[in-house]
Design an enzyme around this catalytic site. Structure first.
Site, PDB file in Angstrom:
ATOM      1  N   MET A  29      29.819 -21.067 -32.030  1.00 52.77           N
ATOM      2  CA  MET A  29      31.124 -21.730 -32.218  1.00 52.77           C
ATOM      3  C   MET A  29      31.084 -22.679 -33.412  1.00 52.77           C
ATOM      4  SD  MET A  29      33.368 -24.086 -29.626  1.00 52.77           S
ATOM      5  CE  MET A  29      32.153 -25.356 -29.356  1.00 52.77           C
ATOM      6  N   VAL A  30      30.047 -23.517 -33.483  1.00 54.00           N
ATOM      7  CA  VAL A  30      29.973 -24.515 -34.559  1.00 54.00           C
ATOM      8  C   VAL A  30      29.613 -23.855 -35.881  1.00 54.00           C
ATOM      9  CG1 VAL A  30      28.639 -26.498 -35.385  1.00 54.00           C
ATOM     10  CG2 VAL A  30      29.427 -26.421 -33.013  1.00 54.00           C
ATOM     11  N   GLY A  31      28.591 -22.998 -35.859  1.00 56.26           N
ATOM     12  CA  GLY A  31      28.168 -22.344 -37.098  1.00 56.26           C
ATOM     13  C   GLY A  31      29.298 -21.563 -37.738  1.00 56.26           C
ATOM     14  N   SER A 121      23.669 -34.237 -30.299  1.00 57.26           N
ATOM     15  CA  SER A 121      24.703 -34.242 -29.266  1.00 57.26           C
ATOM     16  C   SER A 121      24.818 -35.648 -28.684  1.00 57.26           C
ATOM     17  CB  SER A 121      24.313 -33.275 -28.156  1.00 57.26           C
ATOM     18  OG  SER A 121      25.058 -33.537 -26.992  1.00 57.26           O
ATOM     19  N   SER A 122      26.001 -35.961 -28.151  1.00 57.43           N
ATOM     20  CA  SER A 122      26.203 -37.289 -27.554  1.00 57.43           C
ATOM     21  C   SER A 122      25.336 -37.491 -26.308  1.00 57.43           C
ATOM     22  CB  SER A 122      27.676 -37.492 -27.193  1.00 57.43           C
ATOM     23  OG  SER A 122      28.102 -36.499 -26.285  1.00 57.43           O
ATOM     24  N   CYS A 123      24.740 -36.423 -25.777  1.00 57.77           N
ATOM     25  CA  CYS A 123      23.919 -36.598 -24.566  1.00 57.77           C
ATOM     26  C   CYS A 123      22.562 -37.220 -24.869  1.00 57.77           C
ATOM     27  CB  CYS A 123      23.748 -35.289 -23.827  1.00 57.77           C
ATOM     28  SG  CYS A 123      22.651 -34.161 -24.663  1.00 57.77           S
ATOM     29  N   TYR A 150      17.381 -31.137 -22.757  1.00 58.93           N
ATOM     30  CA  TYR A 150      18.101 -30.892 -24.018  1.00 58.93           C
ATOM     31  C   TYR A 150      18.160 -32.184 -24.841  1.00 58.93           C
ATOM     32  CZ  TYR A 150      22.547 -29.710 -26.531  1.00 58.93           C
ATOM     33  OH  TYR A 150      23.547 -29.485 -27.438  1.00 58.93           O
ATOM     34  N   LYS A 154      16.830 -32.940 -28.636  1.00 52.80           N
ATOM     35  CA  LYS A 154      17.729 -33.399 -29.706  1.00 52.80           C
ATOM     36  C   LYS A 154      17.243 -34.729 -30.298  1.00 52.80           C
ATOM     37  CE  LYS A 154      20.788 -30.097 -29.867  1.00 52.80           C
ATOM     38  NZ  LYS A 154      20.928 -29.293 -31.077  1.00 52.80           N
ATOM     39  N   HIS A 193      30.673 -24.921 -21.112  1.00 56.87           N
ATOM     40  CA  HIS A 193      31.083 -26.315 -20.917  1.00 56.87           C
ATOM     41  C   HIS A 193      32.412 -26.342 -20.153  1.00 56.87           C
ATOM     42  CE1 HIS A 193      28.318 -26.807 -24.417  1.00 56.87           C
ATOM     43  NE2 HIS A 193      27.974 -27.883 -23.735  1.00 56.87           N
TER      44      HIS A 193
HETATM   45  N1  LIG Z   1      29.327 -26.940 -27.869  1.00 56.98           N
HETATM   46  C1  LIG Z   1      29.328 -28.253 -27.729  1.00 56.98           C
HETATM   47  O1  LIG Z   1      30.110 -28.822 -26.946  1.00 56.98           O
HETATM   48  C2  LIG Z   1      28.384 -29.088 -28.530  1.00 56.98           C
HETATM   49  C3  LIG Z   1      27.459 -28.532 -29.415  1.00 56.98           C
HETATM   50  N2  LIG Z   1      26.630 -29.360 -30.121  1.00 56.98           N
HETATM   51  C4  LIG Z   1      25.614 -28.814 -31.025  1.00 56.98           C
HETATM   52  O2  LIG Z   1      26.179 -27.953 -31.987  1.00 56.98           O
HETATM   53  C5  LIG Z   1      25.258 -26.902 -32.297  1.00 56.98           C
HETATM   54  C6  LIG Z   1      25.921 -25.559 -32.145  1.00 56.98           C
HETATM   55  O3  LIG Z   1      26.440 -25.419 -30.822  1.00 56.98           O
HETATM   56  P1  LIG Z   1      27.444 -24.234 -30.441  1.00 56.98           P
HETATM   57  O4  LIG Z   1      27.960 -23.595 -31.673  1.00 56.98           O
HETATM   58  O5  LIG Z   1      28.365 -24.780 -29.427  1.00 56.98           O
HETATM   59  O6  LIG Z   1      26.457 -23.207 -29.699  1.00 56.98           O
HETATM   60  P2  LIG Z   1      26.537 -21.615 -29.622  1.00 56.98           P
HETATM   61  O7  LIG Z   1      25.754 -21.236 -28.413  1.00 56.98           O
HETATM   62  O8  LIG Z   1      27.940 -21.165 -29.745  1.00 56.98           O
HETATM   63  O9  LIG Z   1      25.757 -21.140 -30.922  1.00 56.98           O
HETATM   64  C7  LIG Z   1      24.375 -21.292 -31.055  1.00 56.98           C
HETATM   65  C8  LIG Z   1      23.886 -20.365 -32.150  1.00 56.98           C
HETATM   66  O10 LIG Z   1      22.460 -20.508 -32.243  1.00 56.98           O
HETATM   67  C9  LIG Z   1      21.891 -19.222 -32.354  1.00 56.98           C
HETATM   68  N3  LIG Z   1      20.539 -19.196 -31.827  1.00 56.98           N
HETATM   69  C10 LIG Z   1      20.089 -19.697 -30.639  1.00 56.98           C
HETATM   70  N4  LIG Z   1      18.791 -19.435 -30.495  1.00 56.98           N
HETATM   71  C11 LIG Z   1      18.410 -18.731 -31.608  1.00 56.98           C
HETATM   72  C12 LIG Z   1      17.181 -18.166 -32.034  1.00 56.98           C
HETATM   73  N5  LIG Z   1      16.069 -18.269 -31.302  1.00 56.98           N
HETATM   74  N6  LIG Z   1      17.158 -17.515 -33.220  1.00 56.98           N
HETATM   75  C13 LIG Z   1      18.262 -17.402 -33.976  1.00 56.98           C
HETATM   76  N7  LIG Z   1      19.457 -17.926 -33.632  1.00 56.98           N
HETATM   77  C14 LIG Z   1      19.519 -18.570 -32.444  1.00 56.98           C
HETATM   78  C15 LIG Z   1      22.801 -18.340 -31.520  1.00 56.98           C
HETATM   79  O11 LIG Z   1      22.583 -17.003 -31.881  1.00 56.98           O
HETATM   80  P3  LIG Z   1      23.161 -15.772 -31.030  1.00 56.98           P
HETATM   81  O12 LIG Z   1      24.589 -15.672 -31.474  1.00 56.98           O
HETATM   82  O13 LIG Z   1      22.316 -14.640 -31.447  1.00 56.98           O
HETATM   83  O14 LIG Z   1      23.002 -16.161 -29.593  1.00 56.98           O
HETATM   84  C16 LIG Z   1      24.173 -18.881 -31.894  1.00 56.98           C
HETATM   85  O15 LIG Z   1      24.630 -18.301 -33.086  1.00 56.98           O
HETATM   86  C17 LIG Z   1      24.050 -27.091 -31.381  1.00 56.98           C
HETATM   87  O16 LIG Z   1      23.047 -27.792 -32.062  1.00 56.98           O
HETATM   88  C18 LIG Z   1      24.595 -27.958 -30.277  1.00 56.98           C
HETATM   89  O17 LIG Z   1      23.585 -28.733 -29.718  1.00 56.98           O
HETATM   90  C19 LIG Z   1      26.685 -30.724 -30.009  1.00 56.98           C
HETATM   91  C20 LIG Z   1      27.572 -31.316 -29.163  1.00 56.98           C
HETATM   92  C21 LIG Z   1      28.484 -30.548 -28.344  1.00 56.98           C
HETATM   93  C1  LIG Z   2      28.225 -31.275 -24.695  1.00 59.81           C
HETATM   94  C2  LIG Z   2      27.344 -31.695 -23.555  1.00 59.81           C
HETATM   95  O1  LIG Z   2      27.585 -30.877 -22.418  1.00 59.81           O
HETATM   96  C3  LIG Z   2      26.775 -31.087 -21.289  1.00 59.81           C
HETATM   97  O2  LIG Z   2      27.172 -32.245 -20.595  1.00 59.81           O
HETATM   98  P1  LIG Z   2      28.503 -32.365 -19.789  1.00 59.81           P
HETATM   99  O3  LIG Z   2      29.536 -33.009 -20.636  1.00 59.81           O
HETATM  100  O4  LIG Z   2      28.225 -33.055 -18.492  1.00 59.81           O
HETATM  101  O5  LIG Z   2      28.836 -30.829 -19.511  1.00 59.81           O
HETATM  102  P2  LIG Z   2      30.031 -29.947 -19.026  1.00 59.81           P
HETATM  103  O6  LIG Z   2      31.041 -29.767 -20.088  1.00 59.81           O
HETATM  104  O7  LIG Z   2      29.420 -28.709 -18.473  1.00 59.81           O
HETATM  105  O8  LIG Z   2      30.682 -30.743 -17.779  1.00 59.81           O
HETATM  106  C4  LIG Z   2      31.486 -31.883 -17.939  1.00 59.81           C
HETATM  107  C5  LIG Z   2      32.042 -32.328 -16.607  1.00 59.81           C
HETATM  108  O9  LIG Z   2      32.986 -31.330 -16.176  1.00 59.81           O
HETATM  109  C6  LIG Z   2      32.729 -30.993 -14.818  1.00 59.81           C
HETATM  110  N1  LIG Z   2      33.258 -29.660 -14.534  1.00 59.81           N
HETATM  111  C7  LIG Z   2      34.298 -29.411 -13.679  1.00 59.81           C
HETATM  112  N2  LIG Z   2      34.495 -28.107 -13.559  1.00 59.81           N
HETATM  113  C8  LIG Z   2      33.586 -27.499 -14.386  1.00 59.81           C
HETATM  114  C9  LIG Z   2      33.337 -26.134 -14.665  1.00 59.81           C
HETATM  115  O10 LIG Z   2      33.963 -25.223 -14.155  1.00 59.81           O
HETATM  116  N3  LIG Z   2      32.343 -25.887 -15.568  1.00 59.81           N
HETATM  117  C10 LIG Z   2      31.624 -26.894 -16.169  1.00 59.81           C
HETATM  118  N4  LIG Z   2      30.665 -26.562 -17.069  1.00 59.81           N
HETATM  119  N5  LIG Z   2      31.834 -28.200 -15.875  1.00 59.81           N
HETATM  120  C11 LIG Z   2      32.821 -28.490 -14.992  1.00 59.81           C
HETATM  121  C12 LIG Z   2      31.235 -31.147 -14.700  1.00 59.81           C
HETATM  122  O11 LIG Z   2      30.824 -31.212 -13.352  1.00 59.81           O
HETATM  123  C13 LIG Z   2      31.016 -32.445 -15.476  1.00 59.81           C
HETATM  124  O12 LIG Z   2      31.352 -33.538 -14.688  1.00 59.81           O
HETATM  125  C14 LIG Z   2      25.330 -31.334 -21.563  1.00 59.81           C
HETATM  126  O13 LIG Z   2      24.629 -30.640 -20.563  1.00 59.81           O
HETATM  127  C15 LIG Z   2      24.950 -31.109 -22.940  1.00 59.81           C
HETATM  128  O14 LIG Z   2      24.844 -29.736 -23.193  1.00 59.81           O
HETATM  129  C16 LIG Z   2      25.913 -31.657 -23.932  1.00 59.81           C
HETATM  130  O15 LIG Z   2      25.528 -32.066 -24.994  1.00 59.81           O
END
Ligand SMILES: NC(=O)C1=CN([C@@H]2O[C@H](COP(=O)(O)OP(=O)(O)OC[C@H]3O[C@@H](n4cnc5c(N)ncnc54)[C@H](OP(=O)(O)O)[C@@H]3O)[C@@H](O)[C@H]2O)C=CC1
Ligand SMILES: C[C@H]1O[C@H](OP(=O)(O)OP(=O)(O)OC[C@H]2O[C@@H](n3cnc4c(=O)[nH]c(N)nc43)[C@H](O)[C@@H]2O)[C@@H](O)[C@@H](O)C1=O
Length: 328
Positions: A29-31, A121-123, A150, A154, A193
């Site tokens: 998603m981010v990339g 990440s904010s975590c 995680y 990070k 998420h």
């Molecule tokens: N989503 C969120 O809410 C948040 C995300 N972030 C950070 O942003 C960044 C991107 O997250 P997001 O885009 O959501 O995650 P995605 O899971 O959507 O994307 C992760 C990417 O990493 C690639 N990848 C994982 N493992 C490997 C590997 N061993 N070799 C090559 N490629 C690999 C995946 O490849 P493939 O497509 O092949 O699986 C995929 O393209 C991360 O660092 C995450 O921690 C930070 C805060 C919140």
């Molecule tokens: C981005 C951040 O994301 C992760 O942290 P998180 O914010 O706790 O993750 P979350 O989005 O999965 O949940 C947020 C809240 O929402 C509630 N919740 C309700 N119903 C559903 C539900 O159906 N699915 C999920 N996943 N959560 C649910 C859930 O119980 C929680 O209270 C980290 O592990 C870490 O990866 C990180 O960096």
């Protein structure tokens, strides 16, 4: 403490024009959002899927870097997931993230990369950090147990960037985004998420005429949500305008409860049924609102409001996930 705006804004912006920029994790998603945003910068975007380079293999990463010689690297590859995946697959979240970031950051140093952006990440912040969370809260208290694995990985990534800057003078920066959502999100209910999970559940309930949707936990935790296109814009802005060792928060500056999020999504989807709270599922951290003052001081703020962002993500979900599911 000096603010980053006082200490780390370069005298002239780092230009991406004509540079070779490797976005590791470009299918995520981010990339993918960062690749779209870089399309406006006149650079050459380099990509390699997991089939070509498994980032957990140091030799493959170094061979790729030697062959492609990027000037700039964005580390958007990681093992990513929601609260359930994080808490039930601790070894994968710790090992994969440690190894991916160590391999890419070390190879970037060896290849003489000019600039690297690492996404954390904010975590990373303590579970009960004072709100809104400032960057100096890092390592001041215990982590949230559900995602400590995680978070530790990070934090190691941040420290890698800081250590290569201190020992070798590398311009490696770290961003700490809040919870993200948008096009390209993961809608699988076991690993996603909360925002995409609730969108998929609520949409299904609407289409199938169900009366109730299950929400994990109490609905009371608060979360801050940033659209991934805003995160991509902030990433490009900070590549160009930030050269410090403070890991910078990236967020919108406001949050909502999970219950409020569910109500907003229901309104966008047109679902009028009830919510049922499964309190056997974890709440996770009660609140993690980021203080975005340092980022604002450098001149960047989010533009996409939560309702507009959810509407945009829902359009993407219907066109890309639902359509694919119904046509297969
Ligand atoms: N989503 C969120 O809410 C948040 C995300 N972030 C950070 O942003 C960044 C991107 O997250 P997001 O885009 O959501 O995650 P995605 O899971 O959507 O994307 C992760 C990417 O990493 C690639 N990848 C994982 N493992 C490997 C590997 N061993 N070799 C090559 N490629 C690999 C995946 O490849 P493939 O497509 O092949 O699986 C995929 O393209 C991360 O660092 C995450 O921690 C930070 C805060 C919140
Ligand atoms: C981005 C951040 O994301 C992760 O942290 P998180 O914010 O706790 O993750 P979350 O989005 O999965 O949940 C947020 C809240 O929402 C509630 N919740 C309700 N119903 C559903 C539900 O159906 N699915 C999920 N996943 N959560 C649910 C859930 O119980 C929680 O209270 C980290 O592990 C870490 O990866 C990180 O960096």
């Amino acid at each position: 403490m000096a603010t980053v705006a006082e200490t780390a804004a370069p005298s002239s912006p780092f230009s991406l024009e004509g540079r070779r920029v490797w976005v590791a994790g470009h299918r995520g998603m981010v990339g993918s959002a960062i690749v779209r945003r870089l399309g406006r910068e006149g650079c050459t975007v380099l990509t390699a899927g997991r089939d070509r380079v498994d980032l957990r293999r140091q030799a493959e990463v170094e061979a790729w870097m030697d062959a492609e010689r990027p000037d700039v690297v964005v580390v958007a590859a990681a093992r990513v997931g929601g609260i359930l995946a994080n808490s039930t697959r601790p070894a994968e979240f710790l090992y994969d993230n440690l190894v991916i970031e160590a391999n890419v950051i070390h190879a970037a140093w060896k290849a003489g990369v000019s600039k690297l952006l690492f996404l954390g990440s904010s975590c990373i912040y303590p579970r009960l950090a004072p709100q809104p969370i400032t960057e100096d809260a890092l390592l001041t208290g215990p982590l949230e147990p559900t995602n400590q694995w995680y978070a530790i990985a990070k934090i190691a990534g941040i420290k890698l960037c800081q250590s290569y800057r201190q020992q070798y003078g590398c311009d490696f920066i770290s961003l700490m985004p809040t919870n993200l959502y948008g096009p390209g999100d993961n809608f699988d209910l076991t690993s996603s998420h909360v925002l995409p999970a609730l969108m998929a559940k609520i949409d299904r309930a609407k289409r199938e005429g169900l009366e109730a949707v299950e929400i994990w936990g109490s609905g009371q935790p608060r979360r801050e949500f940033l659209h991934v296109d805003d995160l991509a814009d902030a990433s490009v802005f900070l590549l160009q305008n930030y050269s410090g060792d403070v890991p910078l928060n990236v967020g919108v500056g406001s949050d909502v409860t999970i219950r409020e999020l569910a109500e907003l999504i229901a309104d966008v989807v047109g679902f009028t049924g009830r919510f049922v709270y499964d309190t056997s599922k974890p709440d996770g951290t009660p609140r993690k609102l980021l203080d975005v003052g340092q980022l604002a001081g450098l001149g960047w703020s989010a533009r996409i409001g939560l309702r507009d962002g959810v509407e945009n993500a829902y359009v993407w979900y219907r066109e890309h996930v639902l359509r694919a599911a119904t046509s297969s």
